[in-house]
Design a protein around this motif. Structure first.
Motif, PDB file in Angstrom:
ATOM      1  N   GLY A 206       7.076   2.406   1.957  1.00  0.00           N
ATOM      2  CA  GLY A 206       6.408   2.105   3.208  1.00  0.00           C
ATOM      3  C   GLY A 206       6.881   0.784   3.779  1.00  0.00           C
ATOM      4  O   GLY A 206       7.931   0.260   3.404  1.00  0.00           O
TER       5      GLY A 206
ATOM      6  N   VAL B 279       2.725   3.908   5.163  1.00  0.00           N
ATOM      7  CA  VAL B 279       2.772   4.144   3.728  1.00  0.00           C
ATOM      8  C   VAL B 279       3.210   5.572   3.436  1.00  0.00           C
ATOM      9  O   VAL B 279       2.815   6.511   4.130  1.00  0.00           O
ATOM     10  CB  VAL B 279       1.385   3.855   3.079  1.00  0.00           C
ATOM     11  CG1 VAL B 279       0.301   4.736   3.649  1.00  0.00           C
ATOM     12  CG2 VAL B 279       1.447   3.957   1.574  1.00  0.00           C
ATOM     13  N   ASP B 280       4.046   5.720   2.419  1.00  0.00           N
ATOM     14  CA  ASP B 280       4.469   7.030   1.920  1.00  0.00           C
ATOM     15  C   ASP B 280       3.723   7.301   0.618  1.00  0.00           C
ATOM     16  O   ASP B 280       3.815   6.515  -0.327  1.00  0.00           O
ATOM     17  CB  ASP B 280       5.976   7.060   1.665  1.00  0.00           C
ATOM     18  CG  ASP B 280       6.788   6.748   2.907  1.00  0.00           C
ATOM     19  OD1 ASP B 280       6.380   7.194   3.992  1.00  0.00           O
ATOM     20  OD2 ASP B 280       7.821   6.055   2.792  1.00  0.00           O
TER      21      ASP B 280
ATOM     22  N   ARG C  88      -0.656  -1.949   4.054  1.00  0.00           N
ATOM     23  CA  ARG C  88      -0.148  -0.744   3.424  1.00  0.00           C
ATOM     24  C   ARG C  88      -1.188  -0.134   2.494  1.00  0.00           C
ATOM     25  O   ARG C  88      -1.412   1.083   2.496  1.00  0.00           O
ATOM     26  CB  ARG C  88       1.147  -1.051   2.663  1.00  0.00           C
ATOM     27  CG  ARG C  88       1.806   0.173   2.069  1.00  0.00           C
ATOM     28  CD  ARG C  88       3.197  -0.123   1.584  1.00  0.00           C
ATOM     29  NE  ARG C  88       3.250  -0.466   0.180  1.00  0.00           N
ATOM     30  CZ  ARG C  88       4.366  -0.444  -0.552  1.00  0.00           C
ATOM     31  NH1 ARG C  88       5.517  -0.102   0.005  1.00  0.00           N
ATOM     32  NH2 ARG C  88       4.353  -0.780  -1.826  1.00  0.00           N
TER      33      ARG C  88
END
Length: 280
Positions: free
Chosen positions: A158, A169-170, A195
């Motif tokens: 992210g 964010v991933d 995040r």
């Protein structure tokens, strides 16, 4: 909540261990007092310890593995092994499972948490680690990427420096050592507050934990952890959340979260993550 019985080493001799799991924010001191690494070494049995190092998150596993090998041998560990796993299929091979069965402590290095998850996730190797932690036969420490993977949900990447939003964010699946936690590392050092908040907005059933560099959440047997090291640990608790616009928001629009609880814990503070209460 992770439940751990009293620690027994591979020879079934009773050892007193203080921290069954240690989650480190990265860049822990490896030169001066080595406080966090020393706490892991002592928890794993001190000079009786057999320590396994898992460096497979790194792009240079041989280099990283050897660095920790030298540190723990220098502390006086009875035996140190590098579990240099390069392919997922290796995790089910007896050569690594046999080494793991003799370890009293396992240290997972930093690198890429996706690579780490893909290599050891869902394997007999990882199942054995979880079982032996729960039985009190193994101490686990993970730093940086090795910290990110402990939750059921994992931050894979992210950005920082923005307001909380979905694209910041991933998220993906972690290894579920602490299913209720969602961990971020290098926290204040890389400005990752937004995040972590974005991740919690996506998963308000989780408890967010942001760990600074050279800082550790040292988990104990009673559903609590103690802060070790030089930085802080930030708790993002959505337990009393009254509103979020997460589902209605676009990928890039700012997120709102009302009645979010935030704690900043410094070294020596203790936190009950099961009941979500600061203890000191």
């Amino acid at each position: 909540m992770l439940k751990v019985t009293p620690f027994l080493d591979h020879k079934s001799m009773l050892i007193s261990t203080h921290y069954p799991v240690m989650v480190i924010g990265g860049a822990e001191d490896k030169v001066n007092g080595c406080g966090i690494l020393t706490a892991f070494f002592k928890s794993a049995g001190g000079k009786m310890a057999t320590i396994g190092i898992i460096p497979c998150a790194s792009q240079e596993p041989s280099v990283v593995g050897d660095r920790y090998y030298q540190i723990f041998k220098g502390m006086g560990a009875q035996q140190v092994q590098i579990l240099d796993i390069r392919q997922p299929k290796e995790c089910d091979q007896d050569r690594w499972l046999d080494i793991l069965a003799n370890c009293t402590g396992v240290f997972v290095t930093g690198g890429d948490q996706l690579r780490l998850r893909d290599l050891i996730g869902g394997s007999r190797f990882m199942t054995s680690i979880k079982e032996r932690i729960a039985q009190g036969e193994l101490v686990l420490a993970g730093t940086s990427a090795g910290a990110a993977i402990v939750g059921e949900r994992m931050i894979a990447g992210g950005s920082s420096g923005e307001s909380p939003n979905q694209s910041l964010v991933d998220l993906t699946t972690g290894l579920g050592i602490f299913p209720e936690l969602l961990v971020d590392q290098h926290f204040h050092n890389r400005n990752r507050m937004a995040r972590l908040i974005s991740a919690i907005a996506a998963h308000p059933d989780k408890l967010g934990i942001g760990i600074d560099e050279d800082t550790c959440a040292a988990f104990e047997n009673d559903g609590t952890f103690e802060v070790l090291g030089q930085g802080t640990i930030t708790i993002v608790d959505p337990g009393k959340l009254t509103h979020t616009n997460y589902r209605a928001a676009t990928q890039s629009s700012p997120l709102s979260l009302h009645n979010l609880t935030v704690h900043v814990l410094s070294p020596g503070d203790r936190y009950d993550y099961q009941n979500r209460v600061v203890l000191s």
